[in-house]
Write a protein that holds these residues in place. Sequence first.
Motif, PDB file in Angstrom:
ATOM      1  N   LEU A 266       0.835  -1.195   0.000  1.00  9.37           N
ATOM      2  CA  LEU A 266       0.000   0.000   0.000  1.00  9.37           C
ATOM      3  C   LEU A 266       0.871   1.246   0.000  1.00  9.37           C
ATOM      4  N   LEU A 267       1.921   1.172   0.785  1.00  5.56           N
ATOM      5  CA  LEU A 267       2.787   2.341   0.962  1.00  5.56           C
ATOM      6  C   LEU A 267       4.214   1.873   1.203  1.00  5.56           C
ATOM      7  N   LYS A 268       5.162   2.522   0.539  1.00 10.51           N
ATOM      8  CA  LYS A 268       6.571   2.249   0.776  1.00 10.51           C
ATOM      9  C   LYS A 268       7.308   3.570   0.872  1.00 10.51           C
ATOM     10  N   LEU A 269       7.954   3.805   2.034  1.00  9.18           N
ATOM     11  CA  LEU A 269       8.687   5.036   2.282  1.00  9.18           C
ATOM     12  C   LEU A 269      10.170   4.713   2.453  1.00  9.18           C
ATOM     13  N   VAL A 270      11.013   5.587   1.921  1.00  8.99           N
ATOM     14  CA  VAL A 270      12.462   5.367   1.977  1.00  8.99           C
ATOM     15  C   VAL A 270      13.144   6.663   2.371  1.00  8.99           C
ATOM     16  N   ASN A 271      14.126   6.526   3.234  1.00  2.00           N
ATOM     17  CA  ASN A 271      15.016   7.637   3.578  1.00  2.00           C
ATOM     18  C   ASN A 271      16.393   7.032   3.819  1.00  2.00           C
ATOM     19  N   GLY A 272      17.307   7.228   2.856  1.00  2.00           N
ATOM     20  CA  GLY A 272      18.581   6.548   2.927  1.00  2.00           C
ATOM     21  C   GLY A 272      18.354   5.055   2.777  1.00  2.00           C
ATOM     22  N   ALA A 273      18.910   4.274   3.714  1.00  2.00           N
ATOM     23  CA  ALA A 273      18.687   2.828   3.713  1.00  2.00           C
ATOM     24  C   ALA A 273      17.510   2.441   4.584  1.00  2.00           C
TER      25      ALA A 273
ATOM     26  N   GLN B 171      13.657   2.085   5.712  1.00  2.00           N
ATOM     27  CA  GLN B 171      12.435   1.846   4.944  1.00  2.00           C
ATOM     28  C   GLN B 171      11.250   1.586   5.858  1.00  2.00           C
ATOM     29  N   LEU B 172      10.069   1.891   5.332  1.00  2.00           N
ATOM     30  CA  LEU B 172       8.813   1.502   5.973  1.00  2.00           C
ATOM     31  C   LEU B 172       7.888   1.003   4.867  1.00  2.00           C
ATOM     32  N   THR B 173       7.388  -0.214   5.021  1.00  2.00           N
ATOM     33  CA  THR B 173       6.531  -0.827   4.003  1.00  2.00           C
ATOM     34  C   THR B 173       5.242  -1.302   4.659  1.00  2.00           C
ATOM     35  N   VAL B 174       4.117  -0.984   4.026  1.00  2.00           N
ATOM     36  CA  VAL B 174       2.799  -1.392   4.522  1.00  2.00           C
ATOM     37  C   VAL B 174       2.159  -2.306   3.486  1.00  2.00           C
ATOM     38  N   VAL B 175       1.767  -3.490   3.916  1.00  2.00           N
ATOM     39  CA  VAL B 175       1.112  -4.457   3.031  1.00  2.00           C
ATOM     40  C   VAL B 175      -0.193  -4.890   3.674  1.00  2.00           C
TER      41      VAL B 175
ATOM     42  N   SER C 125       0.354  -5.637   7.534  1.00  2.00           N
ATOM     43  CA  SER C 125       1.745  -5.796   7.977  1.00  2.00           C
ATOM     44  C   SER C 125       2.481  -4.479   7.753  1.00  2.00           C
ATOM     45  N   ILE C 126       3.044  -3.923   8.818  1.00  2.00           N
ATOM     46  CA  ILE C 126       3.864  -2.715   8.733  1.00  2.00           C
ATOM     47  C   ILE C 126       5.285  -3.111   9.133  1.00  2.00           C
ATOM     48  N   VAL C 127       6.178  -3.042   8.184  1.00  2.00           N
ATOM     49  CA  VAL C 127       7.557  -3.494   8.428  1.00  2.00           C
ATOM     50  C   VAL C 127       8.505  -2.307   8.276  1.00  2.00           C
ATOM     51  N   MET C 128       9.372  -2.114   9.316  1.00  2.00           N
ATOM     52  CA  MET C 128      10.363  -1.039   9.296  1.00  2.00           C
ATOM     53  C   MET C 128      11.764  -1.637   9.290  1.00  2.00           C
TER      54      MET C 128
END
Length: 582
Positions: free
Chosen positions: A464-471, A473-477, A557-560
Amino acid sequence: MPLKPSYDDKLHLSGLSNTEILILALEAAQKLEWKIEKIAPEGILFQVPFNMYSHGEEITFTIEQGSDGEVSVRSQSSSIQFVDYGKNRKNIQKLQKAMEEARNSLFPEELTQKANELEEDFNRPLTEEEKAYIEEEMKKNSILSFFIPRKGFIATPILIDINILVFILMVASGVGILNPDTLPLLKWGADFGPLTLTGDWWRTVTCNFIHIGGFHLAMNIYAFMFVALFLEQLIGSRRMFASYFLTGLCSAAFSLYMHGETISAGASGAIFGLYGIFLAFLLFHGIAKEERKALLTSILIFVGYNLIYGLKEGIDNAAHIGGLLSGFLLGIVYVFSNKFKNPDAQRTVSIIGELGIFCIFLFCFIMLCKNVPPLYQEIRQEWESGIVEAYLNGELEEENENHPVISPPGNSSDRQFPSYVPIGNNDTWLSYYDAETNFSCQYPTNWRKITGAKGLTPSAPPPLLKLVNGANQLTVVSIAYDTQKEFEHTKKLSLIVPRNEKGQPSEDYKQNDININGLPMTKTTNPLHIGAPDEPGKDIQQISFKYFQEKNKRIYSIVMLLYDEEAAADLDAIVSSIQITK
């Protein structure tokens, strides 16, 4: 979409003149009690009356010139329906049988005499009254009649013209003619909870005149024309105007209640309201008995089909239901008002009922405004500051992509990943919302949203959402499961953590239950090695949150991935803003 089934056939009546054939058709129509709408040397137009055997079909009887008595006959349904149950075919069979009976009952001299009289009637000059009547009928039957107001038919043309004019102005201003973008729809006044419920109350009106593309407009006008043909002459032009606006308001309010975060536009809610009014007249005997059953069947099929079709993704069925219910209630008021013989009493009762419907809308709208989620106010601030417009135009993402990558001190080979970019003075917070899953959160603009990200496997859904800052990450599925068994099995597997040699949960994995904005989640924290096992690589921290939505059989699932400790505060703030509407 309403249909008009028809049936075509040819009759052969050799040995008769064209006028004699017309006489037989007229005799047959008289026996069948069909209404003659139009008669000319080339043919006749009949109207079959509404009854339990007919839905009011139109019979077009056309004589083929120079074909030695060959006649083309078409029976076409005039009401809204999907199938005619063989009624059109039976109409032609009845006509043919009645014409044969008329031919056998008339003496040749009698048939010739009637034909001569009809011929004389065709050849005589028309009176002024007949000319005026024919001209008026031509206007009514013309497609242009739906766009030009006339006595007794004012509201429908004006409302159709307003919808078309608004669409023309939208296209002229640069809005896409087939698939308009989100931003221009919002600017023109589409219904959107975070804006409508935080000040833009006028969107509950304007949304009923804005359409999401030319096809959307055409379909709504088509449905509007069908109901307006019956309804305006039934309730009058003033009540037609009031009905469109009131049911449009109620449809917008119900849409805001059901899914306020969805952008909604179009006249379909108000149109369903008009069908609701017509349905009330049919159910409560506001229409002649012989017409009621046939029209009721057609209207119920139309409404039922469109409500089922509205279950498809991208269609605002809540607006349809809100318009239909409010229209039905308003229709009951109009049926009751018509029981008074005094026109002033009818008008008074109608206006009181209309004010009552408006008060219901006003109460519901005020309650919705009082209970807006905090996220709505934040989106309102972003809208007024221009952040939403910049985001929808892609300007903020471009800006994020141009953030400089800070190189670490020392040997660059010691670090293979881009550096974390801290929040700067020019950064702000954006809102994210997914309408299908009702997931929302906020994130700062120093984090870049990755568009077009793919799932972990070819068959896995994209995040649903993938955010990146440098290495970091935050991903929402989010995944919904078809069966409860499949849901429970996946839930059980997702909570399993690795075990050590003694068969006990690994000490590296820490799992505990937490609560985020009222959502019970399971948090799992564990180290993650980046790089090949035999290389130094980098050990980072992985933090995952699982939310199990039992009712919808859906797992979030929210994975950081935390590479830089400085990014932890950003990630914690993003996670703490997560909301999932049940």
